[in-house]
Design a protein around this motif. Structure first.
Motif, PDB file in Angstrom:
ATOM      1  N   ARG A 349      62.778 -65.701 -51.808  1.00 13.07           N
ATOM      2  CA  ARG A 349      62.190 -66.745 -52.921  1.00 13.07           C
ATOM      3  C   ARG A 349      61.186 -64.853 -52.834  1.00 13.07           C
ATOM      4  NH1 ARG A 349      66.095 -68.681 -52.935  1.00 13.07           N
ATOM      5  NH2 ARG A 349      66.362 -71.173 -53.430  1.00 13.07           N
ATOM      6  N   GLY A 350      61.127 -64.037 -51.765  1.00  9.51           N
ATOM      7  CA  GLY A 350      60.354 -62.447 -51.796  1.00  9.51           C
ATOM      8  C   GLY A 350      58.969 -63.127 -50.954  1.00  9.51           C
ATOM      9  N   PRO A 351      59.180 -62.908 -49.756  1.00  8.69           N
ATOM     10  CA  PRO A 351      58.160 -63.926 -49.042  1.00  8.69           C
ATOM     11  C   PRO A 351      57.352 -62.553 -48.730  1.00  8.69           C
ATOM     12  CG  PRO A 351      59.853 -63.795 -47.891  1.00  8.69           C
ATOM     13  CD  PRO A 351      60.259 -64.005 -49.265  1.00  8.69           C
ATOM     14  N   LEU A 352      58.166 -61.281 -48.600  1.00  8.13           N
ATOM     15  CA  LEU A 352      57.225 -59.706 -48.453  1.00  8.13           C
ATOM     16  C   LEU A 352      57.552 -58.788 -50.327  1.00  8.13           C
ATOM     17  CD1 LEU A 352      57.324 -57.916 -45.246  1.00  8.13           C
ATOM     18  CD2 LEU A 352      57.751 -56.728 -46.999  1.00  8.13           C
ATOM     19  N   ARG A 353      56.737 -58.127 -50.182  1.00  6.24           N
ATOM     20  CA  ARG A 353      56.745 -57.438 -51.197  1.00  6.24           C
ATOM     21  C   ARG A 353      56.523 -55.905 -51.580  1.00  6.24           C
ATOM     22  NH1 ARG A 353      58.916 -60.691 -56.238  1.00  6.24           N
ATOM     23  NH2 ARG A 353      58.473 -62.714 -56.448  1.00  6.24           N
ATOM     24  N   ILE A 354      56.641 -55.003 -51.518  1.00  9.02           N
ATOM     25  CA  ILE A 354      56.680 -53.511 -51.702  1.00  9.02           C
ATOM     26  C   ILE A 354      55.391 -53.305 -52.275  1.00  9.02           C
ATOM     27  CG2 ILE A 354      56.927 -50.896 -51.292  1.00  9.02           C
ATOM     28  CD1 ILE A 354      57.596 -52.321 -48.499  1.00  9.02           C
ATOM     29  N   VAL A 355      54.641 -52.747 -52.326  1.00  4.75           N
ATOM     30  CA  VAL A 355      54.069 -52.785 -53.553  1.00  4.75           C
ATOM     31  C   VAL A 355      54.618 -50.965 -53.442  1.00  4.75           C
ATOM     32  CG1 VAL A 355      51.120 -51.239 -54.587  1.00  4.75           C
ATOM     33  CG2 VAL A 355      51.795 -53.752 -52.584  1.00  4.75           C
ATOM     34  N   ASP A 356      54.890 -50.519 -54.938  1.00  4.45           N
ATOM     35  CA  ASP A 356      55.336 -49.106 -54.979  1.00  4.45           C
ATOM     36  C   ASP A 356      53.941 -48.057 -55.612  1.00  4.45           C
ATOM     37  OD1 ASP A 356      56.585 -46.713 -55.271  1.00  4.45           O
ATOM     38  OD2 ASP A 356      58.212 -48.277 -57.379  1.00  4.45           O
ATOM     39  N   ALA A 357      53.902 -47.213 -54.943  1.00  4.18           N
ATOM     40  CA  ALA A 357      52.667 -46.107 -55.542  1.00  4.18           C
ATOM     41  C   ALA A 357      53.434 -44.974 -56.737  1.00  4.18           C
ATOM     42  CB  ALA A 357      52.824 -45.385 -54.243  1.00  4.18           C
ATOM     43  N   THR A 358      54.506 -45.375 -57.168  1.00  8.28           N
ATOM     44  CA  THR A 358      55.397 -44.902 -58.046  1.00  8.28           C
ATOM     45  C   THR A 358      56.449 -44.912 -58.729  1.00  8.28           C
ATOM     46  OG1 THR A 358      57.121 -43.990 -56.484  1.00  8.28           O
ATOM     47  CG2 THR A 358      54.961 -43.132 -56.824  1.00  8.28           C
ATOM     48  N   PRO A 359      55.948 -47.048 -59.151  1.00  8.27           N
ATOM     49  CA  PRO A 359      56.230 -47.496 -59.972  1.00  8.27           C
ATOM     50  C   PRO A 359      56.684 -46.958 -61.372  1.00  8.27           C
ATOM     51  CG  PRO A 359      54.136 -47.217 -60.810  1.00  8.27           C
ATOM     52  CD  PRO A 359      53.990 -47.025 -60.088  1.00  8.27           C
TER      53      PRO A 359
END
Length: 415
Positions: A349-359
């Motif tokens: 269910r998405g317990p770890l999500r990357i923060v995208d520096a270049t969305p």
């Protein structure tokens, strides 16, 4: 009389294949050994405690994830899908490559020892009779599914082995049984608690991975590393509920994408698995003062590996440096990776999500059909800042140093 099955190290062509799959000869990388540490302190967040999860502490019943890990490795085929290759040849599709992957990723702290029984164990019924499909259960009340299949398997090998001698179990099916991996991925792991099947040795049959078909792309052996990592307590990072969303972690961790070119585990997982020593993890507790940290890239042994910034009792931001390396050949934008960990969010269910520096950039690794490219350029570079609006936590990349390390300034969460 039972006997112990000794570990077999595949050699020759298998060793060469492993070196090619990993990107360079394993002997070219110096890996220091030494004890890791179980997560502790204010950044070792609690959460789900009865299943695989991002909780820092792994519950009882899961397999050890550092030191020697002994893997009983069995081979099965079916009346309607006879094996067309030898057990040794099937074994060589995974080993020694999977062992080397764990050695390198753990900085030598996990010694994985596959212990195969080199014979095909023929199941009594055709594959379809067991009802093995995506999401098939391990139900002791059912005459089908993985419980029925495992019951036959235990009956066949119980006279030969003492299950107390093993930490995990690998059941590798003949690749012509079931659909190809490009159509349906059936590989699955049943880990943790007692599943209702015991061996004559008095131990439960658990921490068992079932490997089907053949994975696609380079480093196809990593399906076994992914599945065994469930036995170590790691959750699925990809969505398992068929939602049509972008991958939450993409090719930054094999618990999301384990196909295509190799990819290393994120630092939070390495900490959870006991592959990092205490001094390699810096904690920035809530309401603390801003501070600077020097991060050594994950692919380089030694040095500080992660900074953990709790944003609540169950969530945190984690900061690490990622550059191209032996287990990270697809890193096309070296820099500082930031991701959110939620220890109360279930597996899949998405317990770890990357923060995208270049969305919405489309990514920078677009020439491999087995890599979702959007997150491949997610890292932050020198002079860039990420601020979590909800908590006030912030990370600024100050410099990329000549020695390959990264200097970051971290502002802890205020709420």
């Amino acid at each position: 009389m039972k006997h112990k099955v000794s570990a077999v190290l595949a050699a020759g062509a298998a060793t060469a294949a492993a070196a090619i799959a990993l990107g360079s000869p394993p002997s070219a990388v110096a890996i220091p050994t030494g004890p890791g540490a179980s997560p502790s302190g204010p950044c070792a967040l609690r959460g789900i405690s009865d299943d695989v999860a991002e909780s820092a502490e792994t519950p009882r019943g899961f397999a050890r994830s550092s030191g020697p890990v002994r893997a009983l490795t069995l081979f099965i085929d079916f009346p309607d899908a006879h094996a067309t290759l030898s057990p040794r040849a099937r074994f060589a599709e995974f080993f020694p490559a999977a062992t080397e992957y764990f050695r390198i990723s753990s900085y030598g702290r996990l010694t994985y020892r596959p212990m195969p029984i080199y014979r095909w164990i023929r199941m009594s019924r055709p594959l379809a009779a067991y009802g093995i499909g995506r999401g098939a259960s391990f139900d002791p009340a059912s005459d089908g599914g993985y419980h029925a299949l495992s019951r036959e398997l235990v009956r066949a090998v119980d006279p030969l082995v003492d299950f107390r001698d093993y930490d995990v179990i690998n059941v590798i099916a003949t690749p012509n049984a079931g659909p190809p991996a490009t159509r349906t991925v059936l590989s699955v792991t049943f880990s943790g608690g007692d599943m209702g099947l015991r061996t004559s040795d008095g131990v439960p049959f658990r921490n068992a991975s079932f490997i089907w078909s053949r994975q696609t792309g380079a480093s196809a052996f990593r399906v076994l590393n992914h599945e065994n990592a469930h036995s170590f307590g790691l959750p699925d990072l990809y969505y398992t509920d068929d939602r049509d969303d972008s991958p939450p972690a993409g090719h930054w961790d094999p618990m999301d994408e384990d196909w295509g070119p190799s990819n290393d585990f994120v630092g939070w997982h390495k900490w959870k698995l006991g592959w990092l020593s205490a001094e390699q993890v810096h904690c920035a507790p809530r309401h603390g003062t801003p501070g600077e940290h020097t991060l050594t890239p994950l692919s380089t042994p030694g040095g500080t590996k992660i900074v953990v910034i709790p944003t609540s009792h169950r969530t945190a931001l984690v900061v690490e440096a990622r550059i191209r390396g032996l287990l990270d050949p697809a890193v096309c934008r070296p820099g500082v990776l930031i991701y959110r960990v939620a220890t109360h969010v279930p597996s899949g269910r998405g317990p770890l999500r990357i923060v995208d520096a270049t969305p919405h950039s489309g990514g920078c690794y677009r020439d491999n059909k087995y890599v979702d490219p959007e997150l491949t350029d997610a890292t932050f570079g020198s002079g860039e800042t990420f601020t979590d609006r909800a908590s006030g936590a912030a990370v600024t990349v100050l410099t990329e140093n000549p020695d390959g390390t990264y200097r970051v300034r971290v502002t802890p969460a205020r709420d």
